[in-house]
Write a protein that holds these residues in place. Structure first.
Motif, PDB file in Angstrom:
ATOM      1  N   GLU A 184     -41.725  31.446  45.544  1.00  0.00           N
ATOM      2  CA  GLU A 184     -41.379  31.847  44.181  1.00  0.00           C
ATOM      3  C   GLU A 184     -42.436  31.416  43.171  1.00  0.00           C
ATOM      4  OE1 GLU A 184     -37.502  30.096  43.841  1.00  0.00           O
ATOM      5  OE2 GLU A 184     -36.527  31.981  44.373  1.00  0.00           O
ATOM      6  N   GLY A 185     -42.537  32.167  42.078  1.00  0.00           N
ATOM      7  CA  GLY A 185     -43.475  31.829  41.023  1.00  0.00           C
ATOM      8  C   GLY A 185     -44.894  32.308  41.290  1.00  0.00           C
ATOM      9  N   ASN A 186     -45.057  33.198  42.246  1.00  0.00           N
ATOM     10  CA  ASN A 186     -46.332  33.849  42.553  1.00  0.00           C
ATOM     11  C   ASN A 186     -46.114  35.347  42.340  1.00  0.00           C
ATOM     12  OD1 ASN A 186     -48.260  31.763  43.852  1.00  0.00           O
ATOM     13  ND2 ASN A 186     -46.304  31.380  44.858  1.00  0.00           N
ATOM     14  N   PRO A 187     -46.324  35.841  41.117  1.00  0.00           N
ATOM     15  CA  PRO A 187     -45.946  37.220  40.800  1.00  0.00           C
ATOM     16  C   PRO A 187     -46.671  38.295  41.610  1.00  0.00           C
ATOM     17  CG  PRO A 187     -47.207  36.235  39.000  1.00  0.00           C
ATOM     18  CD  PRO A 187     -46.928  35.152  39.980  1.00  0.00           C
ATOM     19  N   PHE A 188     -47.781  37.950  42.258  1.00  0.00           N
ATOM     20  CA  PHE A 188     -48.534  38.958  42.995  1.00  0.00           C
ATOM     21  C   PHE A 188     -48.351  38.865  44.507  1.00  0.00           C
ATOM     22  CE2 PHE A 188     -50.816  38.143  38.994  1.00  0.00           C
ATOM     23  CZ  PHE A 188     -50.589  39.369  38.394  1.00  0.00           C
ATOM     24  N   LEU A 189     -47.423  38.006  44.974  1.00  0.00           N
ATOM     25  CA  LEU A 189     -47.072  37.974  46.392  1.00  0.00           C
ATOM     26  C   LEU A 189     -46.008  39.031  46.659  1.00  0.00           C
ATOM     27  CD1 LEU A 189     -46.789  34.204  47.469  1.00  0.00           C
ATOM     28  CD2 LEU A 189     -48.492  35.889  48.199  1.00  0.00           C
ATOM     29  N   CYS A 190     -46.024  39.591  47.861  1.00  0.00           N
ATOM     30  CA  CYS A 190     -45.037  40.612  48.207  1.00  0.00           C
ATOM     31  C   CYS A 190     -44.671  40.506  49.684  1.00  0.00           C
ATOM     32  CB  CYS A 190     -45.587  42.006  47.893  1.00  0.00           C
ATOM     33  SG  CYS A 190     -47.114  42.403  48.770  1.00  0.00           S
ATOM     34  N   GLY A 191     -43.605  41.202  50.036  1.00  0.00           N
ATOM     35  CA  GLY A 191     -43.129  41.228  51.411  1.00  0.00           C
ATOM     36  C   GLY A 191     -42.044  40.196  51.655  1.00  0.00           C
ATOM     37  N   PRO A 192     -41.285  40.399  52.758  1.00  0.00           N
ATOM     38  CA  PRO A 192     -40.196  39.472  53.072  1.00  0.00           C
ATOM     39  C   PRO A 192     -40.706  38.031  53.197  1.00  0.00           C
ATOM     40  CG  PRO A 192     -40.209  41.349  54.581  1.00  0.00           C
ATOM     41  CD  PRO A 192     -41.448  41.447  53.747  1.00  0.00           C
ATOM     42  N   PRO A 193     -39.948  37.074  52.725  1.00  0.00           N
ATOM     43  CA  PRO A 193     -38.569  37.113  52.255  1.00  0.00           C
ATOM     44  C   PRO A 193     -38.435  37.447  50.767  1.00  0.00           C
ATOM     45  CG  PRO A 193     -39.302  34.854  52.283  1.00  0.00           C
ATOM     46  CD  PRO A 193     -40.458  35.694  52.785  1.00  0.00           C
ATOM     47  N   LEU A 194     -39.543  37.785  50.100  1.00  0.00           N
ATOM     48  CA  LEU A 194     -39.482  38.125  48.687  1.00  0.00           C
ATOM     49  C   LEU A 194     -38.893  39.523  48.516  1.00  0.00           C
ATOM     50  CD1 LEU A 194     -43.012  36.791  47.682  1.00  0.00           C
ATOM     51  CD2 LEU A 194     -40.806  35.669  47.341  1.00  0.00           C
ATOM     52  N   GLU A 195     -38.342  39.779  47.343  1.00  0.00           N
ATOM     53  CA  GLU A 195     -37.722  41.065  47.069  1.00  0.00           C
ATOM     54  C   GLU A 195     -38.749  42.138  46.756  1.00  0.00           C
ATOM     55  OE1 GLU A 195     -34.872  40.169  44.032  1.00  0.00           O
ATOM     56  OE2 GLU A 195     -33.797  38.778  45.339  1.00  0.00           O
ATOM     57  N   LYS A 196     -39.946  41.751  46.346  1.00  0.00           N
ATOM     58  CA  LYS A 196     -40.993  42.712  45.996  1.00  0.00           C
ATOM     59  C   LYS A 196     -41.653  43.239  47.274  1.00  0.00           C
ATOM     60  CE  LYS A 196     -45.231  43.097  43.263  1.00  0.00           C
ATOM     61  NZ  LYS A 196     -46.200  42.381  42.435  1.00  0.00           N
ATOM     62  N   SER A 197     -41.620  44.551  47.453  1.00  0.00           N
ATOM     63  CA  SER A 197     -42.240  45.131  48.639  1.00  0.00           C
ATOM     64  C   SER A 197     -43.728  45.394  48.365  1.00  0.00           C
ATOM     65  CB  SER A 197     -41.533  46.426  49.051  1.00  0.00           C
ATOM     66  OG  SER A 197     -41.598  47.365  48.001  1.00  0.00           O
ATOM     67  N   CYS A 198     -44.494  45.471  49.441  1.00  0.00           N
ATOM     68  CA  CYS A 198     -45.955  45.662  49.322  1.00  0.00           C
ATOM     69  C   CYS A 198     -46.319  47.149  49.267  1.00  0.00           C
ATOM     70  CB  CYS A 198     -46.659  45.011  50.505  1.00  0.00           C
ATOM     71  SG  CYS A 198     -46.484  43.223  50.548  1.00  0.00           S
TER      72      CYS A 198
END
Length: 177
Positions: free
Chosen positions: A163-177
């Motif tokens: 968390e707190g890395n706005p440019f990371l993506c992919g599971p387990p984060l909700e932002k997809s790549c």
């Protein structure tokens, strides 16, 4: 080869330094790269979310590096990746910049790595997935980017690790790549 100045330890040719020597006093000395403690010292260290107390002369056998909350600046020296027998490394809550060194993939005994609350950038090196003993990983609140590794043990780390890395993506984060 470390150099000691009045109020800091400089890692040669790295731009990385410890601004305080509060853990060094008149009874401590540096020989080569080892600290020799001549009196009883206590250190509490958190590894894999559990606290451990190390006391006395056993400190010369402890294979952990906790430099958290030290106002460290600059890039993480790739030479830290040569600490092959280290079990835990905590560089959290500093002002470190630049990438996570790929040389950290040489830390084959590493069980816990906390780089959270810095200003690190770039991608999480995919070579870190080769750290088979890594059970705790935290890079939250940095400026990392790219796809989160999702193989091997990295598939077990929770969203809170990133968390707190706005440019990371992919599971387990909700932002997809």
């Amino acid at each position: 080869s470390d150099f000691v100045y009045e109020d800091s330890i400089i890692f040669a040719n790295s731009g990385f330094y410890l601004p305080y020597k509060s853990f060094l006093d008149t009874t401590s000395s540096i020989q080569g790269s080892k600290f020799l403690f001549q009196e009883q010292v206590e250190i509490v260290f958190v590894m894999k979310y559990r606290s451990y107390l190390y006391k006395g002369l056993i400190l010369d056998m402890v294979s952990v590096l906790d430099l958290s909350f030290n106002k460290l600046t600059g890039e993480i020296p790739p030479t830290l990746g040569q600490l092959s027998s280290i079990y835990a490394m905590n560089l959290s809550y500093n002002q470190l910049t630049g990438p996570i060194p790929k040389s950290f993939s040489n830390l084959t005994q590493l069980e816990s790595l906390d780089l959270s609350h810095n200003n690190l950038s770039g991608e999480i090196p995919s070579a870190l997935t080769d750290l088979t003993f890594l059970g705790a990983f935290n890079v939250n609140h940095n400026n990392l980017s790219g796809k989160v590794p999702d193989i091997k043990q990295f598939s077990t780390f929770e969203k809170s690790s990133y968390e707190g890395n706005p440019f990371l993506c992919g599971p387990p984060l909700e932002k997809s790549c």
